[in-house]
Design an enzyme around this catalytic site. Sequence first.
Site, PDB file in Angstrom:
ATOM      1  N   GLU A 156      35.812  38.840  34.942  1.00 25.50           N
ATOM      2  CA  GLU A 156      36.086  39.712  36.079  1.00 25.50           C
ATOM      3  C   GLU A 156      35.280  41.011  35.936  1.00 25.50           C
ATOM      4  O   GLU A 156      34.757  41.332  34.871  1.00 25.50           O
ATOM      5  CB  GLU A 156      37.587  40.037  36.145  1.00 25.50           C
ATOM      6  CG  GLU A 156      38.448  38.787  36.301  1.00 25.50           C
ATOM      7  CD  GLU A 156      39.916  39.065  36.576  1.00 25.50           C
ATOM      8  OE1 GLU A 156      40.468  38.461  37.502  1.00 25.50           O
ATOM      9  OE2 GLU A 156      40.513  39.871  35.846  1.00 25.50           O
ATOM     10  N   ASP A 187      42.620  47.966  38.822  1.00 24.38           N
ATOM     11  CA  ASP A 187      41.241  48.385  38.540  1.00 24.38           C
ATOM     12  C   ASP A 187      40.751  49.644  39.270  1.00 24.38           C
ATOM     13  O   ASP A 187      41.031  49.812  40.457  1.00 24.38           O
ATOM     14  CB  ASP A 187      40.255  47.289  38.979  1.00 24.38           C
ATOM     15  CG  ASP A 187      40.706  45.909  38.619  1.00 24.38           C
ATOM     16  OD1 ASP A 187      41.691  45.754  37.897  1.00 24.38           O
ATOM     17  OD2 ASP A 187      40.042  44.956  39.074  1.00 24.38           O
TER      18      ASP A 187
HETATM   19  C1  FRU Z   1      40.859  42.472  37.728  1.00 24.89           C
HETATM   20  C2  FRU Z   1      41.155  41.789  39.045  1.00 24.89           C
HETATM   21  C3  FRU Z   1      39.876  41.577  39.825  1.00 24.89           C
HETATM   22  C4  FRU Z   1      40.362  41.520  41.242  1.00 24.89           C
HETATM   23  C5  FRU Z   1      41.495  42.511  41.237  1.00 24.89           C
HETATM   24  C6  FRU Z   1      42.640  42.143  42.134  1.00 24.89           C
HETATM   25  O1  FRU Z   1      41.934  43.138  37.176  1.00 24.89           O
HETATM   26  O2  FRU Z   1      41.841  40.581  38.818  1.00 24.89           O
HETATM   27  O3  FRU Z   1      39.141  40.448  39.431  1.00 24.89           O
HETATM   28  O4  FRU Z   1      39.369  41.860  42.156  1.00 24.89           O
HETATM   29  O5  FRU Z   1      41.954  42.598  39.899  1.00 24.89           O
HETATM   30  O6  FRU Z   1      43.601  43.163  42.182  1.00 24.89           O
END
Ligand code: FRU
Length: 520
Positions: free
Chosen positions: A223, A39
Amino acid sequence: MKRPCLLPFAVLYLAALTASSQDYRPRYHFTPPQNWINDPNGLVYHDGQYHLFYQHNPFANQWGHMSWGHAVSTDLLRWEHLPVAIPEFTEGDKTTAIFSGSAVIDAGNRRGLCPPGTKNCFVAVYTGNVTQGDRHLAQYQNLAFSADGGRTFTQYAKNPIVDIGSKEFRDPNVFWYEPEQKWVMATVKAIEHRAAFYESADLKTWRFLSHFGPTGDTTKVWECPALVRVPIQNESGRSSGNQSRWVLFISAGHPQPGYVGMQYFVGDFDGTTFRLAPENPKPIAPAVTNVVDWGKDYYAAIQFNHLPASQPNPIMVGWTNNWAYAGSLPTTPFKGAMSLPRQISLKRTAEGLVLVQQPIAGVESLREGSGGNGPFRITLSNKSQSFENQPDNTYELTLDIVPGTAKEAGVRIAKGKNQETVLRYADGKLQLDRRRSGNVGFHKTFPSVEEAPVTPQNGVIRLRIFVDKSIVEVFANDGERVITNQIFPGEAAGGIELFAEGGTAEFRNVTVWPMKNAMK
Ligand code: FRU
């Protein structure tokens, strides 16, 4: 007999291997120098620079040891890589990974988080994901601050700032809420399919405001929320600002089961509660909510904070990947890339207020030459016509399709021997078919056909297609529908071919611009 030395061959072989997998590296989409990313985090503009932080494993080309990687840019396209900004840390036998979050600037360091004398305090709010050996202990929201413009961060001594005793509570999206002169934080209770909102005057103490959900697509965990005020096209003046709606983006929502994606909700946020607006578009089908991107590879997008006045629309960046196969991508020494920055707005249509996404205007500065090849106009009846060969697969292709009587009309890209990626319009739908797009066998969920409902406007479907080695971003009808997919074509697969089947279609304004390498 003297044994031949195999070392030079081994070196050559390794070099060839690296060269071929390197060749999937996009040239004008962001990728890290090496290792895994997911992300985008902490997108913020400060002092003439756009900051892109991102989920990063500094040690390996797979997910793990999550930390915030960092890059800066003055135009959102040409990025300078900087050292890891917030590394995972260990206290005793507990490890805190730095999961996703956002960043804001406390102008004048008025809340006093940074040392006295700091001009502007750079504040990151992220999810601390705490583990002890193999045990997952907690997810809560932490704060870290930087007095050197986001280069290095100090953990806030009184962390966590929001803790509800959950292991599935994450991805704080913090922004300045002008009407009440306060910060608002959107987070998700991932497995409850709920967004939770908080407020703070000083970034240190937070008060719960309200929940939104469960609703929409609840078949995947929720998320990376992003709550953004979005102007309505042709109705907004930035100064009045009243012709806008709040849009809540949630990462979870794809028309096809088993794939993560993003959904959006159009509503009103009054500083306390987010409520759906009457113009929230009606779902296209019962199981399909409002889809942000109809491809497989756009996820976890968040907005930039504190944009300069020269950027009147919100800008978002997403991770061009899908958790279904992200860990298996055939790329070395990096895995993962970011989308082009997208400028967003809402458009009043028969469906309601629809999200419109367009690449930022600056993308045109990456076009090589003044007019590329074109414009070109052709009518095809039941046949295909090869248009160009772009063996580098780094270009922008624009075309307008008048589907006419054709049952199917479209363009084949990255075409080579036994391989092609097909963008076709048929039966009111735009499809991006990557089933024969080259290396598709690395994961069973990868070969796929995406399908977005698209209505010709005045008989025409307008397309802007960005091809960048392993990324294809398709913006249809000026960004009312977007399809983003990865492809992994072979070396010589650069053909571009127009086609019409089962009747006659016309293609107008067909133009190819080779794109500059923005990563140099
Ligand atoms: C989304 C996610 C988030 C988390 C991060 C961990 O892709 O799963 O929810 O904070 O990636 O790398």
